[in-house]
Design an enzyme around this catalytic site. Structure first.
Site, PDB file in Angstrom:
ATOM      1  N   ASP A 164       0.803  -1.224   0.000  1.00  0.00           N
ATOM      2  CA  ASP A 164       0.000   0.000   0.000  1.00  0.00           C
ATOM      3  C   ASP A 164       0.835   1.271   0.000  1.00  0.00           C
ATOM      4  O   ASP A 164       0.287   2.378   0.062  1.00  0.00           O
ATOM      5  CB  ASP A 164      -0.942   0.006   1.213  1.00  0.00           C
ATOM      6  CG  ASP A 164      -2.141  -0.902   0.988  1.00  0.00           C
ATOM      7  OD1 ASP A 164      -2.244  -1.469  -0.104  1.00  0.00           O
ATOM      8  OD2 ASP A 164      -2.957  -1.055   1.909  1.00  0.00           O
ATOM      9  N   ASP A 218     -16.397  34.632 -35.319  1.00  0.00           N
ATOM     10  CA  ASP A 218     -15.730  33.331 -35.256  1.00  0.00           C
ATOM     11  C   ASP A 218     -16.512  32.315 -34.434  1.00  0.00           C
ATOM     12  O   ASP A 218     -16.450  31.119 -34.697  1.00  0.00           O
ATOM     13  CB  ASP A 218     -14.332  33.474 -34.636  1.00  0.00           C
ATOM     14  CG  ASP A 218     -13.358  34.147 -35.601  1.00  0.00           C
ATOM     15  OD1 ASP A 218     -13.694  34.206 -36.798  1.00  0.00           O
ATOM     16  OD2 ASP A 218     -12.305  34.603 -35.152  1.00  0.00           O
ATOM     17  N   GLY A 265     -14.574  26.219 -38.614  1.00  0.00           N
ATOM     18  CA  GLY A 265     -15.450  26.141 -39.771  1.00  0.00           C
ATOM     19  C   GLY A 265     -14.726  26.137 -41.099  1.00  0.00           C
ATOM     20  O   GLY A 265     -15.050  25.350 -41.993  1.00  0.00           O
ATOM     21  N   LEU A 266     -13.723  27.006 -41.277  1.00  0.00           N
ATOM     22  CA  LEU A 266     -13.030  27.073 -42.552  1.00  0.00           C
ATOM     23  C   LEU A 266     -12.331  25.762 -42.847  1.00  0.00           C
ATOM     24  O   LEU A 266     -12.365  25.267 -43.979  1.00  0.00           O
ATOM     25  CB  LEU A 266     -12.034  28.237 -42.544  1.00  0.00           C
ATOM     26  CG  LEU A 266     -11.185  28.386 -43.824  1.00  0.00           C
ATOM     27  CD1 LEU A 266     -12.099  28.594 -45.030  1.00  0.00           C
ATOM     28  CD2 LEU A 266     -10.215  29.545 -43.676  1.00  0.00           C
TER      29      LEU A 266
END
Length: 535
Positions: free
Chosen positions: A36, A281, A416-417
């Protein structure tokens, strides 16, 4: 108890160790077998701490079980006090040592040690790490707080606050604390103490001198804050300042309790997230579907930021700590989704696959899950990997934290582009599926000739060659499951669908074909499935 490859939380004694490691002048005597002692690695390797935790293990072996293991604990406690000279010690047993029932708490109490010995009863087989940290902090506060402390009148001094909750091995706790202190300075609020992080037992004694408490991490500090409210009549600020909206609410709440003017703090213009959310954007990412899973505090905050500040759609929300299930259910209802409250990573993976999100926000485990499913991912919560303890300042709280969140969440997504370019020029070598989005190449799996298959992802911290086929992971070859078979013509048509939604289109089509009893998926089946799910 469940055997699993991964776990979201360790046993409760790891939570106690997080509190002990965060504090100064406190030592943890842990009755535990040799195995442990692994917990040291969490702090020295994952959090990159320069020194090991202040823990003394009894480290009994199998051969010791035929002897008096209680004596081993008593010897270890005396040696720890003599060697480290702590102001106080906490004593308890690990999950394995709990089975032999030596009662470390009773043994320590009977020893007459020269320092306070705080007993911990941490049921390892019914509770977990965050609960263990909260219980440990509560017992420390309850034992060491000087109840005779009387607050000075407010007329001739600034308002005082305790900041409660930051621990060792916490997700960005160090950096969050810096941002919260900046806010308090701007409001003219004096910090009485921060605990557990950096506090000593002597500091805890004067915790009652503050006018109010700030609960930064409810998983750790809520129980102690409720006791302080009853004992010292200290109200608590429970708004967690993650995100711009929550930070403003936090400032208003603190200012009201402190009798301060919130205007200077609210006038902070360092966060660019609100500006971006109003910009052109942002329309590229509006409506992106996001799946969120982590500890309740960070998961709930992430859901609110996603739907209120970034315009995302939350398609899944869950947490692994059941103690805060009620809060998470309320947020899930606001998001219109079913809450997922589980500590089974396989259930989480199944839910993510079914939701088919465009972004996953989760823990280190969701990072691995998202990699297998070919989905973008950002880490928002513990448990985390070493890379999520950056050397740079990288908070989650405050206005600067909102900037970090914006960068962290938006970076994995395709803008997106680039989506249009990938769709229009998919036959070109530079924009083909095998090339992938330009900014995600470092996180791609290796090419088939590079020694690792797409189904066996690299470790999260290992960068792969820049030309690796990232999106290919989103559209793996269909497995032979005995279901409908795709015709070559249908496969070619499927390729015309952008990679970031192609996996969902494939699953929907196969489900439609199976429901219709069709053995093959041709063009007609593909278009019929599209029309079916568009209704």
């Amino acid at each position: 108890m469940q055997l699993a490859v991964w776990t979201y939380e360790g046993p409760p004694h790891v939570g106690a160790m997080r509190v002990a490691t965060a504090m100064e002048g406190l030592h943890y005597v842990l009755h535990a077998p040799q195995g442990d002692t692994y917990a040291d690695l969490l702090f020295t390797m994952i959090e990159r701490r320069a020194k090991r935790p202040p823990v003394t293990y009894t480290t009994f072996e199998a051969r010791d079980l035929g002897k008096d293991t209680a004596a081993l604990f008593q010897d270890a406690a005396r040696e720890a006090v003599a060697r480290f000279a702590p102001e106080a010690i906490i004593v308890g047993a690990s999950c394995t040592a709990e089975l032999i029932q030596d009662d470390p708490a009773g043994l320590a109490e009977a020893m007459g040690l020269p320092v306070p010995a705080i007993p911990l009863e941490l049921p390892s087989y019914s509770r977990k790490e965050n609960w263990g940290a909260a219980e440990t902090f509560y017992q420390i506060v309850r034992t060491l707080a000087d109840r005779s402390v009387v607050r000075e009148p407010r007329q001739d001094r600034r308002a005082r606050a305790n900041i409660l909750g930051p621990t060792a091995l916490g997700f960005r706790h160090r950096d969050d604390l810096i941002e919260v202190r900046k806010i308090l300075d701007c409001l003219g609020v004096e910090v009485n103490l921060v605990a557990p992080l950096g506090a000593t037992p002597r500091d805890i004694a004067r915790i009652g001198a503050a006018d109010f408490n700030i609960v930064l991490y409810p998983e750790i500090a809520d129980e102690a804050a409720r006791w302080l409210e009853r004992t010292f009549a200290q109200p608590a600020v429970r708004t967690v300042p993650i995100g711009v909206g929550a930070t403003r609410s936090f400032i208003a709440e603190v200012a009201e309790l402190a009798g301060a003017d919130p205007t200077p703090a609210l006038g902070d213009t360092s966060s660019r997230l609100p500006w971006w959310s109003r910009s052109v954007d942002s329309t590229y990412l509006t409506g992106k579907r996001v799946f969120i899973f982590g500890d309740a505090t960070h998961a709930i905050a992430a859901a609110r930021i996603a739907r209120k500040e970034l315009g995302f759609e939350v398609c899944g929300l869950g947490c692994y700590n059941r103690e805060f299930a009620r809060d998470l259910r309320a947020e899930a209802a606001a998001c219109g989704v079913e809450p997922l409250i589980t500590d089974d990573h396989l259930a989480v993976e199944e839910a993510i696959a079914a939701a088919a999100p465009e972004l996953v926000l989760g823990t280190q485990m969701e990072r691995h899950i998202a990699k297998r499913l070919g989905l973008p991912c950002a880490v928002i919560s513990a448990p985390v990997h070493v890379q999520d303890f950056p050397a740079r300042h990288s908070p989650q709280m405050g206005f600067e934290g909102a900037n970090v969140i914006f960068d962290t969440w938006v970076h994995p997504l395709v803008m997106g582009l680039e989506e249009h370019l990938l769709t229009m020029f998919r036959e070109d070598f530079e924009f083909a599926d095998e090339a992938g989005p330009s900014h995600l190449a470092a996180h791609s799996p290796r090419a088939p000739g590079g020694g690792r298959a797409a189904s066996a992802p690299a470790p999260a911290h290992e960068a792969a060659p820049a030309r690796g086929p990232a999106p290919a992971a989103a559209d793996p070859p269909p497995a032979d499951t005995g279901g409908p078979v795709w015709t070559a013509e249908a496969e070619r048509e499927l390729k015309k669908i952008p990679f970031f939604v192609r996996g969902k289109a494939r699953r929907n089509t196969e489900a439609f074909a199976a429901a219709e009893g069709r053995s093959a998926i041709d063009l007609d089946t593909l278009y019929e499935a599209k029309a079916h799910y568009a209704r």
